[in-house]
Design an enzyme around this catalytic site. Structure first.
Site: not given
Ligand SMILES: CO[C@@H]1O[C@H](CNc2nc3cc4c(=O)[nH]c(N)nc4cc3[nH]2)[C@H]2OC(C)(C)O[C@@H]12
Length: 373
Positions: A93-97, A147, A190, A217, A267
């Site tokens: 994953d690219s890091g933005g999130f 992103d 997105q 998103g 994932d």
């Molecule tokens: C159920 O686990 C919690 O929910 C988050 C997982 N949900 C999630 N949606 C995502 C969206 C994106 C995106 O739009 N772009 C990029 N590049 N990567 C992404 C990675 C993402 N992971 C975990 O993230 C936290 C730490 C908030 O709790 C976990």
């Protein structure tokens, strides 16, 4: 073995798809669940164990690895596969999130994001170009565009701003990725919970030369029906000959409902994180092994499971380990949960192949009502 990155659609059953991604590092059977290996490890698991469960690909994170141990250091040591002794496919994953959910003092502008490390407060910058450079240094087989993921709920205006920025960053990411034989760059759709923005984003990305399409998103706290509505909205606009990856998802029900709507890759930290907190995913549902009702239960979690952790240890023992916060408790329950998620996907692949996915979905859900017994 192939020297290029290729996706083959093998069968369809309604909206569900059976496929295979082939890369020089091996095949990724889809629908696929990718165990999360954030800091170059699937927490509490040996790489060989992860592979034995049937995982063809694991996920790494630019954000964590750029901070510690550093992308250049991993490259000097032979790349991420060698570093973590995982010779199979890796998606990064690219890091933005992660920057937006973990870092401090973040400043986002057209060029990228500057932020302070949540570990030591050091200052860093991520741009589309730097994110793709890091992913190349790591040697990632599937590299995600850089992103911006907005939190939900948010206004149409805010979702539109971030979606358009992500499209400009998609162009820059794709250009920076260049041509890496055997590897792919994925675009990320997105648009928040706005149908018009989701369609515009999907259509614009479909015209760029990405090897796969992710839906981002989501899994940011929205109800499942909103997530599923967004998947249904974008699906007609995703190239069907490319893999569809739903980021950060999800519960077993999320996975099965999303496979039904055309998602190929997932994932989620749930199975590993839940395992470390004493929660076990079983064919009958989720069990909290901290609960005193397990204290004298001599039965294993699932005597029919192929996973030794689910078959060869009593619920009483697992309860004891969890209560004592013993490391073995985290190891065994992580093993149980990843085995469950891999078996869930293996069952989905087999059901799609046999043209009985809806029966499979109903049968799995019917088992869940029996409260873990
Ligand atoms: C159920 O686990 C919690 O929910 C988050 C997982 N949900 C999630 N949606 C995502 C969206 C994106 C995106 O739009 N772009 C990029 N590049 N990567 C992404 C990675 C993402 N992971 C975990 O993230 C936290 C730490 C908030 O709790 C976990």
């Amino acid at each position: 073995m192939t020297d290029d990155f290729r996706f083959t659609l093998r069968a369809r059953d309604g909206g569900a798809r059976l496929g295979e991604i082939s890369t020089p590092r091996g095949a990724i059977r889809t629908p696929a669940f990718m165990p999360v290996g954030t800091a170059a490890t699937v927490k509490a698991m040996y790489p060989g164990q992860v592979r034995e469960l049937g995982a063809d690909v694991v996920l790494g994170n630019v954000y964590h690895l750029m901070l510690r141990p550093g992308a250049e250091r991993v490259a000097e040591l032979g790349g991420l596969h060698k570093f973590m002794n995982w010779p199979h496919n890796i998606l990064t994953d690219s890091g933005g999130f992660q920057v937006m959910s973990l870092a401090k003092l973040r400043k986002l502008d057209e060029n990228g994001v500057t932020f302070q490390s949540h570990i030591d407060g050091s200052r860093h910058q991520l741009t589309p170009e730097r994110s793709m450079e890091i992913q190349r240094l790591l040697g990632s087989d599937i590299q995600m565009q850089f992103d911006e993921c907005v939190k939900l709920p948010c206004s149409h205006e805010e979702a539109e701003r971030a979606m358009r920025l992500s499209l400009r960053w998609a162009e820059r990411s794709r250009k920076a990725f260049g041509e890496q034989p055997g590897r792919a760059c994925f675009g990320i759709v997105q648009g928040g919970a706005e149908r018009d923005l989701r369609i515009e984003s999907a259509r614009a990305l479909a015209d760029m030369d990405f090897g796969g399409m992710a839906v981002g998103g989501l899994a940011v706290g929205e109800p499942q029906e909103v997530m599923l509505a967004m998947i249904e909205t974008v699906m007609p606009h995703l190239p069907e000959h490319k893999p569809h990856y739903l980021m950060g998802v999800g519960t077993p029900d999320d996975l099965l409902q999303s496979v039904k709507r055309g998602i190929d890759m997932f994932d989620c930290v749930m199975p590993t994180r839940a395992g470390r907190h004493g929660l076990a995913y079983t064919r009958w549902g989720k069990l909290n092994l901290k609960n005193a009702r397990h204290a004298e239960d001599p039965r294993p979690l699932d005597p029919t499971s192929s996973c030794p952790a689910a078959r060869d240890y009593s619920r009483a023992y697992l309860h004891h380990l969890v209560r004592c916060q013993e490391i073995l408790g985290m190891m065994l329950l992580t093993w149980v949960n990843l085995a469950y998620y891999q078996d869930l996907m293996a069952g989905a692949r087999e059901a799609i192949s046999a043209g009985r996915y809806d029966d499979y979905l109903a049968q799995v859900k019917d088992n869940w009502t029996r409260d873990g017994e």
